[in-house]
Design a protein around this motif. Structure first.
Motif, short mmCIF file in Angstrom:
data_model
loop_
_atom_site.label_atom_id
_atom_site.label_comp_id
_atom_site.label_asym_id
_atom_site.label_seq_id
_atom_site.Cartn_x
_atom_site.Cartn_y
_atom_site.Cartn_z
N SER A 1 -37.69 38.87 -11.05
CA SER A 1 -36.80 38.99 -9.89
C SER A 1 -36.83 37.71 -9.06
O SER A 1 -37.65 36.82 -9.30
CB SER A 1 -37.25 40.18 -9.03
OG SER A 1 -38.52 39.89 -8.45
N LYS B 1 -40.33 37.69 -6.94
CA LYS B 1 -41.57 37.80 -7.70
C LYS B 1 -41.54 37.06 -9.03
O LYS B 1 -42.56 36.91 -9.68
CB LYS B 1 -41.90 39.27 -7.95
CG LYS B 1 -42.21 39.99 -6.66
CD LYS B 1 -42.62 41.41 -6.91
CE LYS B 1 -42.92 42.10 -5.57
NZ LYS B 1 -43.32 43.48 -5.75
N GLY B 2 -40.37 36.58 -9.42
CA GLY B 2 -40.25 35.88 -10.69
C GLY B 2 -40.85 34.49 -10.65
O GLY B 2 -41.23 33.97 -9.60
#
Length: 82
Positions: free
Chosen positions: A14, A17-18
């Motif tokens: 995402s 959070k990626g």
């Protein structure tokens, strides 16, 4: 003159959070990590804006160098015929 160089970026996860990596064909950058935290939260690492800014700065400094050579060349300082 044709310049053929490439770069790549890979992103997984995402937005917040990626994590991603960026690489260049020359190997100057090889799987350098980047993420939301390096772009927006001041964490160590690179970000797209930093990479674009570096590209523009390096191109601009080379162009200025070329202009400086043209101005200081003996041919440029010769008087022009009337």
């Amino acid at each position: 003159m044709t310049i053929k160089k490439s770069g790549s970026a890979e992103w997984k996860g995402s937005l917040k959070k990626g994590k991603g990596v960026v690489s260049t064909q020359s190997g100057a950058l090889k799987e350098n990590p980047y993420g939301f935290n390096t772009r927006f939260e001041g964490q160590p690492g690179t970000n797209p804006e930093e990479l674009v800014a570096s590209a523009h700065a390096s191109c601009f400094s080379m162009a200025l160098s070329m202009l400086g050579e043209e101005v200081s060349s003996p041919r440029a300082s010769r008087p022009r015929p009337p």
